[in-house]
Design an enzyme around this catalytic site. Structure first.
Site, mmCIF file in Angstrom:
data_model
loop_
_atom_site.group_PDB
_atom_site.id
_atom_site.type_symbol
_atom_site.label_atom_id
_atom_site.label_comp_id
_atom_site.label_asym_id
_atom_site.label_seq_id
_atom_site.Cartn_x
_atom_site.Cartn_y
_atom_site.Cartn_z
ATOM 1 C CG ASP A 403 -1.995 0.806 0.923
ATOM 2 O OD1 ASP A 403 -2.310 1.469 0.159
ATOM 3 O OD2 ASP A 403 -3.074 0.404 1.861
ATOM 4 C CD GLU A 406 0.385 6.613 -3.280
ATOM 5 O OE1 GLU A 406 -0.310 6.883 -2.329
ATOM 6 O OE2 GLU A 406 0.673 5.350 -3.526
ATOM 7 C CG ASP A 476 -7.517 4.037 -0.678
ATOM 8 O OD1 ASP A 476 -7.456 2.958 -0.927
ATOM 9 O OD2 ASP A 476 -6.859 4.853 0.161
#
Length: 805
Positions: A403, A406, A476
């Site tokens: 997760d 980035e 998300d």
């Protein structure tokens, strides 16, 4: 003829005037170099279809080692010709022409007869900048595309835009936007802008350009493929091939934010088994490590997980797999933090979570102290893996949910980009962060064992990430009908950059719009439609916050919503032989699983900008329902169910083929729009005429049964072929040749199905088996049901069989 090391290059000078004042050039090992108006311009051929163009200030030098590119220039036969101020370098496939008076490069095919792409005159930007005390350049290049020329790619954006023209993008990795500075054209070429810094892509009437904040110079690759598949194959040659994913990753996956105890997680798997709903995997989201000061400890410090080894064993005992959340940042009380901090491998910009308290909204009076690690540093990647291996991989965790890859970067300011990394300023390498952190886990696990394939689910991506066993999800996303529709073009453009594995949170992550959560009939309809779409994505995974998403949360067997969900999970498993064989085409032949219509119908202008349909593999055309059909506003303005009238959706069927309705067997000509009734458990689904579709019988998980008794569906109307691929499912023995293929070929004129001799072998292979062959026709529609009466039963023992139907 010149031979340099292993590379062979043939140069033929066909014009006089070499060395003329102002128009000098030098032949290099794999191209040419010239200086034009104070700029060094180099053309390098990597193969006959891939050309690298480099422009640096005179006296400067290009970056020789790319984070994305793994290919080196190969054996290419080149012809160099100078005519006036034009210098052309030609391979068998591509001609690059450098204007020695202007410095522009134009790319052609057919020996220079057909222009593909040209740089715009005056379109090169090289501006000196201070990069955190280092000398660098802001670099840009503008191109002139044809009017109306469709281009695709650039990563994943939530804009609902299929063709990537007439837009401006500031390319910095984010939660729901993944940027890859690559586009490909309907004309059969692609451009990879090899730069990792914040970059602006812009397309308008004035041109098409990339401009990056930090660079040594202009550096891009032109890839000619002839069509979209060829371009993607070229991008994979350049940046790395995609390995095989484990078979179990293609089954159904259940997750939520989050399972709060090991008992809750195991009980979900057990419930699926009791309901006899197929399931291959479960995912443990964050906070199994405890509080935010222990963020991403990669250890089960939360007391609700008292025996994690038993938890994983229980999941495995139920014939399921488990992957777990790991992040790019660490809390100040973790062991990783201490090691990384001691070597200066933690960044100081703001990231998630900002507060040490779990309460919402975050209380910034108690800062978490969480910091992102320097994934550019190989020693930091070693530390990252050390703890993942010791605490997680060692107890049997099957894969990784990486997760915030980035990574999360909150309240970004320019000084943040001056942060020192192992490879220079953060500004210089910003967008390659996901490539580095994902690559670190892949490479370490590969070094650890070849007995288990690497599987990584991750939130961000950059060029080349396909080589690291990663499947990127769209972040998300907040649930809405618009968001569902936007996922289609997002996933398709992402795939068109050459990265083949993508998925989304089925149902959307946040349910902000739906205050009644699962009690809202509009959301229930949206969830079903999203799941129907997800059944035809490279990964089928239900996940989200605000409400649990397990099938039994939506009712029980015999109820409309529950049955629709179960139907598409079952269909996913029936399609596994098709899906796994398609994944082999991805690995072995540079193909793509999720395909924009341009890939299979590039000459059909009616297909080029469609953003709510796609091909899943080369046989199935999928047309998800992306608007509500069965809700209305009640007296209190709340949504209520309304199934009184069956609604329809129109679908465009690309020209150049006939199409067969998967549900009814009816044939339609291409080049037309057709209307299909779409009750809650039906989406328009069409099979390309000539397709051969292998379908498996019901199972509870992907490897429960071997593929004996496969139903082989023949969709007549054109000649066709299909290659059935099988291997050992979860190791790298296929790289040693331990796999088998069986080629099926349909001769539509003769009505003969040829089942070719089996090629190859592997441990556990079926030596003999049966194929139940079905000729699909309107009078004998089979839809999603497998196991009806076949037209023929073939006993197959590895030798050729010819069957007339």
């Amino acid at each position: 003829m010149r031979k340099i090391g292993k590379h062979l290059f043939l140069f033929v000078a066909l014009a006089a005037g070499l060395g003329c004042a102002g128009q000098e050039y030098r032949r290099t090992d794999n191209g040419v170099r010239a200086t034009v108006n104070g700029v060094s311009v180099e053309i390098r051929f990597y193969d006959s279809c891939i050309v690298r163009v480099i422009k640096c200030p005179e006296g400067g030098s290009p970056r020789e080692k790319s984070l994305s590119v793994v290919e080196a220039p190969g054996l290419v036969s080149l012809r160099v010709r100078k005519s006036g101020s034009s210098l052309s370098v030609s391979s068998e496939k591509v001609t690059a022409v450098l204007a020695l008076d202007k410095g522009t490069v134009t790319l052609y095919r057919n020996g220079g007869k057909e222009r593909l792409l040209g740089e715009k005159e005056g379109g090169t930007v090289l501006k000196a900048v201070d990069d955190a005390g280092a000398v660098a350049y802001s670099a840009g290049q503008s191109f002139q595309l044809d009017s109306g020329e469709a281009i695709y790619g650039l990563g994943q954006q939530q804009r609902g835009k299929m063709i990537q023209r007439n837009l401006k993008l500031f390319m910095v990795q984010g939660n729901t936007d993944d940027y890859v500075p690559f586009f490909q054209s309907v004309k059969g070429y692609g451009v990879f802008w090899d730069n990792y810094s914040p970059t602006t892509f812009e397309d308008d009437s004035g041109g098409t350009s990339f401009r990056s904040q930090v660079a040594e110079g202009v550096d891009y690759y032109f890839i000619y493929g002839g069509n979209a598949d060829g371009v993607i194959a070229g991008m994979r040659r350049l940046t790395g091939q995609a390995p095989m994913m484990p078979l179990w990753t293609f089954g159904f996956w259940q997750s939520r934010e989050r399972y709060k105890s090991q008992q809750e997680l195991v009980d979900v798997v057990r419930k699926y088994r009791e309901l006899r709903v197929p399931l291959d995997g479960i995912i443990q989201d964050w906070q199994y490590w405890g509080n935010n000061y222990l963020w991403n400890a990669m250890d089960f410090l939360n007391p609700e997980f008292p025996n994690p080894k038993k938890m994983v064993s229980d999941v495995h005992g139920l014939d399921a797999h488990m992957i777990i959340s790991i992040w790019s940042s660490f809390g100040p009380h973790t062991l990783q933090y201490r090691e990384l901090d001691s070597m200066g491998a933690l960044f100081r910009f703001k990231t998630w979570p900002e507060s040490g308290s779990d309460k919402w909204p975050p209380n910034l009076d108690y800062p978490s102290g969480v910091r992102v690690y320097d994934a550019y540093n190989p020693a930091a990647r070693d530390i990252y893996w050390k703890y993942a291996k010791r605490n997680l991989f060692s107890i049997g965790i099957d894969g990784w949910w990486m997760d915030s890859s980035e990574p999360d970067h909150f309240h970004a300011n320019d000084s943040d980009y001056n942060t020192k990394t192992f490879l220079g300023s953060f500004r210089r390498v910003r967008n390659a962060y996901p490539l580095m952190t994902v690559g670190g886990v892949y490479e370490h696990q590969r070094a650890e064992t070849s007995g288990k394939r690497v599987f990584i689910l991750t939130r961000s991506a950059f060029a080349g990430q396909q080589r690291y066993g990663a499947n990127t999800w769209s972040g998300d996303v907040t649930a809405s009908w618009g968001a569902l529709r936007n996922q289609i073009s997002a996933g398709l453009n992402f795939s068109l950059t050459g990265i083949p594995y993508w998925n989304s949170d089925i149902g959307g992550f946040f349910l902000t719009k739906y205050r009644r959560k699962l009690d809202d009939p509009e959301y229930r309809e949206l969830y079903v439609r999203w799941l129907e779409f997800g059944a035809f994505c490279p990964m089928m995974r239900s996940h989200g916050a605000d409400a649990p998403r397990e099938i039994y949360q939506f009712g029980r067997k015999g109820e409309r919503v529950y049955d629709a969900i179960g139907k598409y999970i079952g269909l996913r498993y029936a399609l596994l032989p098709y899906i796994y064989s398609t994944s082999w085409q991805v690995t072995a032949h540079g193909s793509s699983m999720m395909r924009g219509l341009v890939m299979d119908a590039p000459r059909d202008r009616g297909a080029l900008d469609i953003d709510d349909e796609f091909m899943f593999g080369k046989s199935l055309l999928v047309s998800p329902v992306v608007s509500p059909m069965y809700v209305k506003k009640g007296a209190d303005s709340m949504s209520v169910e309304d199934f009184g009238v069956v609604k329809n959706k129109e679908t465009y069927l690309p020209a150049g083929a006939s199409w067969i309705d998967f549900w009814t067997g009816r044939t339609y000509p291409g080049g037309e729009r057709v209307s299909k009734e779409t009750p809650l458990d039906i989406i328009p689904l069409y099979v390309k005429a000539g397709s051969i579709l292998p379908m498996a019988g019901p199972v509870q998980y992907s490897t429960e049964k071997k593929w004996d008794g496969l139903e082989i569906r023949v969709y007549p109307g054109a000649d066709g072929e299909f290659e059935l691929y099988e291997d050992e499912n979860d190791n790298y023995n296929y790289e040693k040749g331990r796999f088998s293929t069986i080629a099926f070929r349909w001769d539509d004129k003769k009505k003969v199905l040829r089942i070719g001799p089996r090629k190859g072998s592997f441990t556990g292979m079926l030596e003999s088996r049966k194929f139940n062959v079905v000729m699909v026709r309107e009078q004998k529609a089979v839809g999603s049901e497998v196991g009806g009466r076949p037209d023929a039963v073939v006993s197959y023992e590895g030798k050729e069989v010819n069957l007339r139907l």
